[in-house]
Scaffold this motif. Structure first.
Motif, PDB file in Angstrom:
ATOM      1  N   PRO A  26      36.198  53.980  51.158  1.00 27.22           N
ATOM      2  CA  PRO A  26      35.451  52.480  51.101  1.00 27.22           C
ATOM      3  C   PRO A  26      37.050  51.939  50.578  1.00 27.22           C
ATOM      4  O   PRO A  26      37.337  52.004  49.480  1.00 27.22           O
ATOM      5  CB  PRO A  26      34.521  53.072  49.809  1.00 27.22           C
ATOM      6  CG  PRO A  26      34.390  54.851  49.783  1.00 27.22           C
ATOM      7  CD  PRO A  26      35.880  54.867  50.608  1.00 27.22           C
ATOM      8  N   PRO A  27      35.914  49.904  50.390  1.00 25.76           N
ATOM      9  CA  PRO A  27      37.015  49.296  49.672  1.00 25.76           C
ATOM     10  C   PRO A  27      37.036  49.517  48.656  1.00 25.76           C
ATOM     11  O   PRO A  27      35.971  50.374  47.306  1.00 25.76           O
ATOM     12  CB  PRO A  27      36.133  47.979  49.844  1.00 25.76           C
ATOM     13  CG  PRO A  27      35.634  48.003  50.704  1.00 25.76           C
ATOM     14  CD  PRO A  27      34.851  49.800  50.298  1.00 25.76           C
ATOM     15  N   THR A  28      38.112  49.675  47.654  1.00 24.09           N
ATOM     16  CA  THR A  28      38.995  49.118  45.670  1.00 24.09           C
ATOM     17  C   THR A  28      37.787  48.266  45.725  1.00 24.09           C
ATOM     18  O   THR A  28      37.781  47.274  45.292  1.00 24.09           O
ATOM     19  CB  THR A  28      40.408  48.962  46.159  1.00 24.09           C
ATOM     20  OG1 THR A  28      41.052  49.675  46.641  1.00 24.09           O
ATOM     21  CG2 THR A  28      40.736  49.205  44.659  1.00 24.09           C
ATOM     22  N   PRO A  29      38.046  48.766  44.121  1.00 23.46           N
ATOM     23  CA  PRO A  29      36.903  47.690  43.601  1.00 23.46           C
ATOM     24  C   PRO A  29      37.600  46.580  42.605  1.00 23.46           C
ATOM     25  O   PRO A  29      39.305  47.349  42.835  1.00 23.46           O
ATOM     26  CB  PRO A  29      35.905  49.296  42.769  1.00 23.46           C
ATOM     27  CG  PRO A  29      36.408  50.361  42.958  1.00 23.46           C
ATOM     28  CD  PRO A  29      37.371  50.675  44.250  1.00 23.46           C
ATOM     29  N   ASP A  30      37.338  45.990  42.207  1.00 21.89           N
ATOM     30  CA  ASP A  30      37.933  44.974  41.537  1.00 21.89           C
ATOM     31  C   ASP A  30      38.672  45.540  40.538  1.00 21.89           C
ATOM     32  O   ASP A  30      37.325  46.223  39.847  1.00 21.89           O
ATOM     33  CB  ASP A  30      36.715  43.601  41.817  1.00 21.89           C
ATOM     34  CG  ASP A  30      36.304  42.623  42.417  1.00 21.89           C
ATOM     35  OD1 ASP A  30      37.049  42.552  43.808  1.00 21.89           O
ATOM     36  OD2 ASP A  30      34.845  42.376  42.213  1.00 21.89           O
ATOM     37  N   ASN A  31      39.817  45.005  40.122  1.00 23.63           N
ATOM     38  CA  ASN A  31      40.414  45.330  39.295  1.00 23.63           C
ATOM     39  C   ASN A  31      40.685  46.550  39.066  1.00 23.63           C
ATOM     40  O   ASN A  31      41.555  46.965  37.825  1.00 23.63           O
ATOM     41  CB  ASN A  31      39.572  44.778  37.884  1.00 23.63           C
ATOM     42  CG  ASN A  31      38.599  43.233  37.088  1.00 23.63           C
ATOM     43  OD1 ASN A  31      40.057  42.915  38.066  1.00 23.63           O
ATOM     44  ND2 ASN A  31      37.917  43.192  37.126  1.00 23.63           N
ATOM     45  N   GLN A  32      40.749  47.509  40.061  1.00 18.79           N
ATOM     46  CA  GLN A  32      41.273  48.592  40.429  1.00 18.79           C
ATOM     47  C   GLN A  32      42.355  49.029  41.060  1.00 18.79           C
ATOM     48  O   GLN A  32      42.648  47.898  42.255  1.00 18.79           O
ATOM     49  CB  GLN A  32      39.731  49.796  40.032  1.00 18.79           C
ATOM     50  CG  GLN A  32      38.977  49.866  38.813  1.00 18.79           C
ATOM     51  CD  GLN A  32      38.264  51.207  39.152  1.00 18.79           C
ATOM     52  OE1 GLN A  32      38.153  52.190  39.826  1.00 18.79           O
ATOM     53  NE2 GLN A  32      36.919  51.387  38.554  1.00 18.79           N
TER      54      GLN A  32
END
Length: 330
Positions: free
Chosen positions: A78-84
């Motif tokens: 899945p797409p990388t979460p924001d700020n991670q």
């Protein structure tokens, strides 16, 4: 740095549909005149992020660069979460309490790098190494743990393909992204060995072995000789957007690029609903999917035959008569 060359490359990158922000990165890399450099781009996919690596090489005779190919990788992360960010931590021989940390903008690259390690290593995600969540670990080069929710993308090999360009001509970023997800695209500028252009629907051939360079071969369905007609195929289905000329053109253009397009359909029970459709020239049909990507029976979206329309009309009249007589209709 040759400014004309820079402008030409910017136009090629833009025309092929890559992120406009890459133009600034082009200029930054070309200033120091390296013999070779790459740029990174991403697009969302059905099962995870699709990564693209653009390759630029300088001429041996001048400071001109050419954009000759780009590699595409479609995994299931899945797409990388924001700020991670994804990171790989490896053993630091000089300080065992402070591991070496390498961060990645792509989960596919992080997994690939982790699997190549020979010693003790961790694959993790987080805002920082201190707040990371462990996804996988290995000891002496052997994987000894994979988080339960991460096992599917970790053990499923990604689809990789290199797309070659000729003076800025070739498959676009969108087309390539869809092709590695087993979709078919249309091009009207394909060229024979003799230099003649022709039209064709094209997909990656996942049914035969890869070539000597590790690429899937291209399977072509010539247009119009193969017999797939997008207009005629669309006309078989009760799709609301077909009634609007502007929306119809947008729909066809998206399908030629291999897109899975949201459309409004009327099913056999006369219920209107939103669903996704994509062209499948190989079998001369459309495939339909719900919002979760689950395949739907296309027959329920086909236009009614004359007999079916007459039956529906007759049923409607019968209900009106029953209502007029005070009979309850269920």
């Amino acid at each position: 740095m040759n400014l004309n060359n820079l402008e030409d490359l910017k136009k090629e990158v833009k025309d092929l549909g890559f992120n406009p922000k890459l133009a600034d990165q082009l200029e930054k890399h070309m200033k120091s005149l390296p013999p070779y450099f790459t740029l990174k781009d991403q697009l969302p996919g059905d099962k995870g992020q699709v990564d693209m690596t653009l390759h630029f090489r300088k001429s041996h005779q001048s400071d001109y660069y050419s954009f000759g190919k780009f590699e595409v990788t479609a995994g299931q992360v899945p797409p990388t979460p924001d700020n991670q960010t994804y990171m790989v931590l490896t053993e630091n021989k000089d300080n065992k309490d402070k591991p070496l940390v390498k961060e990645f903008g792509s989960p596919n690259e992080a997994i690939d790098f982790f699997k190549k390690q020979k010693g003790t290593s961790e694959l993790a995600i987080g805002e920082s190494p201190e707040s990371r969540q462990l996804l996988a670990s290995m000891e002496k080069g052997k994987v000894n743990f994979v988080h339960n929710e991460f096992r599917q993308p970790f053990y499923s090999p990604p689809v990789k393909q290199t797309f070659y360009l000729d003076n800025g001509q070739g498959f676009t970023a969108t087309q390539a992204t869809n092709m590695v997800q087993d979709r078919t695209v249309h091009r009207d500028n394909m060229m024979t060995a003799l230099g003649d252009t022709y039209k064709a629907w094209i997909r990656l051939d996942f049914d035969t072995p890869k070539d000597q360079y590790g690429n899937h071969k291209l399977k072509q369905y010539h247009d119009p000789s193969y017999g797939f007609d997008l207009d005629k195929t669309l006309s078989r289905y009760d799709i609301k957007e077909l009634k609007d000329p502007a929306k119809l053109e947008q729909l066809k253009e998206a399908m030629r690029n291999g897109e899975r397009v949201e459309v409004t359909v009327t099913a056999k029970d006369n219920k209107e609903m939103k669903i996704f459709a994509q062209a499948v020239p190989r079998y001369g049909k459309l495939d339909f999917f719900d919002g979760q990507g689950r395949s739907q029976k296309r027959e329920q979206f086909e236009k009614k035959t004359g007999v079916e329309q007459a039956q529906t009309k007759g049923q409607g009249k019968a209900k009106e008569v029953e209502k007029s007589k005070g009979v309850s209709v269920r």
